[in-house]
Write a protein that holds these residues in place. Structure first.
Motif, short mmCIF file in Angstrom:
data_model
loop_
_atom_site.label_atom_id
_atom_site.label_comp_id
_atom_site.label_asym_id
_atom_site.label_seq_id
_atom_site.Cartn_x
_atom_site.Cartn_y
_atom_site.Cartn_z
N GLN A 136 0.85 -1.15 -0.04
CA GLN A 136 -0.03 -0.14 0.11
C GLN A 136 0.84 1.28 0.01
O GLN A 136 0.34 2.20 -0.49
CB GLN A 136 -0.83 0.04 1.32
N ASP A 139 1.78 1.91 -3.36
CA ASP A 139 0.77 2.33 -4.42
C ASP A 139 0.61 3.69 -4.11
O ASP A 139 0.22 4.53 -5.09
CB ASP A 139 -0.36 1.45 -3.92
N ARG A 170 -7.59 8.97 -6.06
CA ARG A 170 -7.17 7.68 -6.09
C ARG A 170 -5.84 7.67 -4.82
O ARG A 170 -5.68 6.85 -4.25
CB ARG A 170 -6.33 7.19 -7.22
N GLU A 173 -7.61 7.91 -1.43
CA GLU A 173 -8.11 6.43 -1.20
C GLU A 173 -7.00 5.31 -0.76
O GLU A 173 -7.08 4.67 -0.07
CB GLU A 173 -8.79 5.84 -2.62
N ALA A 174 -5.75 5.62 -1.44
CA ALA A 174 -4.65 4.59 -1.14
C ALA A 174 -4.15 5.05 0.21
O ALA A 174 -3.67 4.07 0.91
CB ALA A 174 -3.44 4.97 -2.41
N SER A 177 -6.16 3.22 2.64
CA SER A 177 -6.04 1.82 2.52
C SER A 177 -4.61 1.36 3.46
O SER A 177 -4.54 0.60 3.91
CB SER A 177 -5.77 1.23 1.28
N ASP A 370 -7.05 2.89 -13.32
CA ASP A 370 -7.71 1.62 -13.14
C ASP A 370 -6.77 0.41 -13.30
O ASP A 370 -6.86 -0.45 -12.32
CB ASP A 370 -8.92 1.58 -14.04
N ARG A 373 -4.66 0.27 -9.86
CA ARG A 373 -5.76 -0.26 -8.74
C ARG A 373 -5.85 -1.88 -9.17
O ARG A 373 -6.02 -2.73 -8.01
CB ARG A 373 -7.27 0.30 -8.91
N ASP A 377 -4.86 -4.87 -6.45
CA ASP A 377 -5.60 -5.88 -5.90
C ASP A 377 -5.39 -7.39 -6.24
O ASP A 377 -5.31 -8.18 -5.47
CB ASP A 377 -6.94 -5.67 -6.71
#
Length: 437
Positions: A136, A139, A170, A173-174, A177, A370, A373, A377
């Motif tokens: 993470q 990322d 994004r 969001e990262a 996370s 995208d 991401r 995942d």
């Protein structure tokens, strides 16, 4: 899966050895077994004599026509009682106690396996969560670079404000996370400290547990029948219940004992200064009717015996189901790793292609985000699959009943439950425990 950086990595075998030696739950189970050991000398006490000493002192007043007299009186006595026959209650209660001790030993073995399984799970959880934090964090760094690039393109008129906003969203969001992953890691470290007894500093991702896994489901099922302590515990409880029935039935049989005593009295009467006496009696007690209590207790014990026999079948079925389930989970975990690795490799190539296409104007910033991401995942799935494979292997070994210090080859002093038992079994007296308390 990545390990925590450090000068020397702590192996999973070392962590399991520490848990075996230091875990308080396991040490409490050992203390419980030592307490159960005392049931045997308590049962054996039925073979041994009881010795009682008595002493008394007082004054006797006697009176007659016109006079009264006081005389001091004292006596000491020693009485010895020895049971010769108690309706086989001593024999059966001793065998019952021995069966309960054997059952408790198997309970301790089951507790050891539970603790070792928990230690193995939290060990790989720490490694997994450490890897996820690293993933993470990477990322966040990648997305921070995308934000910077989007802003640069916007400033020179090659991008839009939407591209910048998408990249910033994004990245936020990262970051969230990452914060969640760090919280999970801290939680896993705390549980590791609770189970293993030390802080998790540098753990090795190398866990060669595959060689300990049964080669087939048939082998696993056969091993569980032979080695699973929960099955053996249930078997010993059946034995204990059988002897409990016989012990209570013995209360309806005669009891034979012998009693001897010696006594010395001073001034027992006005004419005797000192008196000595000795006696030996044989006694036979035959119970005729006790209000139905003994009969009821026998019936109750027989029902308890039936319950333990049913419970043995229940345990066997549950263990079989656990082995089959654990085998399926292990097989699924092994298959998922290769699929996850292939997915990571394919998505890595896809991301690189999208980035190159973006540079020539064929892809948008959102396409890159995208693809990133999706790659994250897939990497999370791979880390999770690697963790699940190791945990499934330990769960399968535990289900078969082989997750113990000997089978795992742990370098630790083994706890021998017979050592304490042998020291207390034939003790006739003494209130100190073998360790001096």
């Amino acid at each position: 899966m990545a390990s925590v950086s450090g000068s020397r990595a702590e192996t999973i075998a070392e962590a399991l050895a520490l848990a075996y030696a230091n875990n308080p739950t396991l040490n409490a189970a050992r203390a419980e077994l030592r307490g159960v050991d005392e049931r045997v000398p308590q049962a054996l006490a039925g073979w041994r004599p009881t010795i009682t000493a008595n002493a008394g002192v007082g004054s006797i007043r006697s009176s007659g026509s016109g006079f009264s007299n006081y005389r001091n009186n004292a006596s000491i006595s020693l009485t010895v009682q020895q049971a010769l026959f108690r309706g086989f209650r001593t024999v059966n209660s001793t065998r019952q106690a021995e069966a309960i001790v054997r059952s408790q030993r198997e309970s301790l073995s089951a507790t050891e396996q539970d603790i070792l399984l928990s230690a193995a799970e939290i060990y790989v959880n720490v490694i997994r969560d450490t890897a996820l934090v690293s993933l993470q964090r990477s990322d966040v760094e990648f997305l921070a670079e995308q934000v910077r690039a989007a802003r640069d393109r916007f400033e020179v008129g090659e991008g839009t404000r939407t591209d910048v906003s998408q990249a910033e969203a994004r990245r936020a969001e990262a970051q969230a996370s990452l914060n969640s992953a760090m919280a999970n890691l801290n939680s896993s470290r705390a549980i590791y400290r609770q189970i293993v007894g030390i802080e998790a500093r540098s753990l090795s991702a190398s866990t060669p547990v595959g060689k300990l896994v049964p080669k087939s489901l048939e082998v696993a099922l056969r091993t569980s029948e032979e080695s699973q302590p929960l099955i053996r515990q249930a078997q010993h409880l059946v034995d204990a219940a059988q002897f409990a029935v016989k012990t209570i039935e013995g209360e309806a049989l005669p009891t034979v004992s012998v009693e001897g005593s010696i006594e010395r009295s001073w001034n027992p009467s006005s004419n005797v200064a000192v008196s000595n006496s000795a006696s030996v009696f044989g006694r036979v007690s035959v119970p005729i009717y006790q209000g139905g209590t003994t009969s009821s207790r026998v019936r109750q014990a027989k029902e308890e015996l039936g319950r333990t026999q049913i419970q043995l079948d229940v345990v066997r079925d549950r263990i079989r189901a656990n082995v089959i389930s654990a085998w399926g989970q292990y097989q699924a975990a092994e298959a998922s790793i290769s699929a996850a690795q292939a997915a990571v490799e394919a998505q890595q190539l896809a991301l690189e292609g999208v980035i190159e296409e973006q540079r020539v104007g064929q892809r948008t910033t959102l396409d890159v985000l995208d693809a990133q991401r999706e790659l994250v995942d897939q990497r999370v799935n791979l880390v999770t699959a690697q963790r699940n494979r190791i945990v499934a292997a330990f769960q399968l070994i535990s289900a078969t009943g082989r997750l113990d210090a000997e089978y795992l080859g742990l370098k630790v002093a083994r706890y021998d439950p017979k050592e304490h038992y042998d020291k207390v079994r034939d003790k006739w007296f003494g209130m100190r425990t073998p360790d001096g308390r």
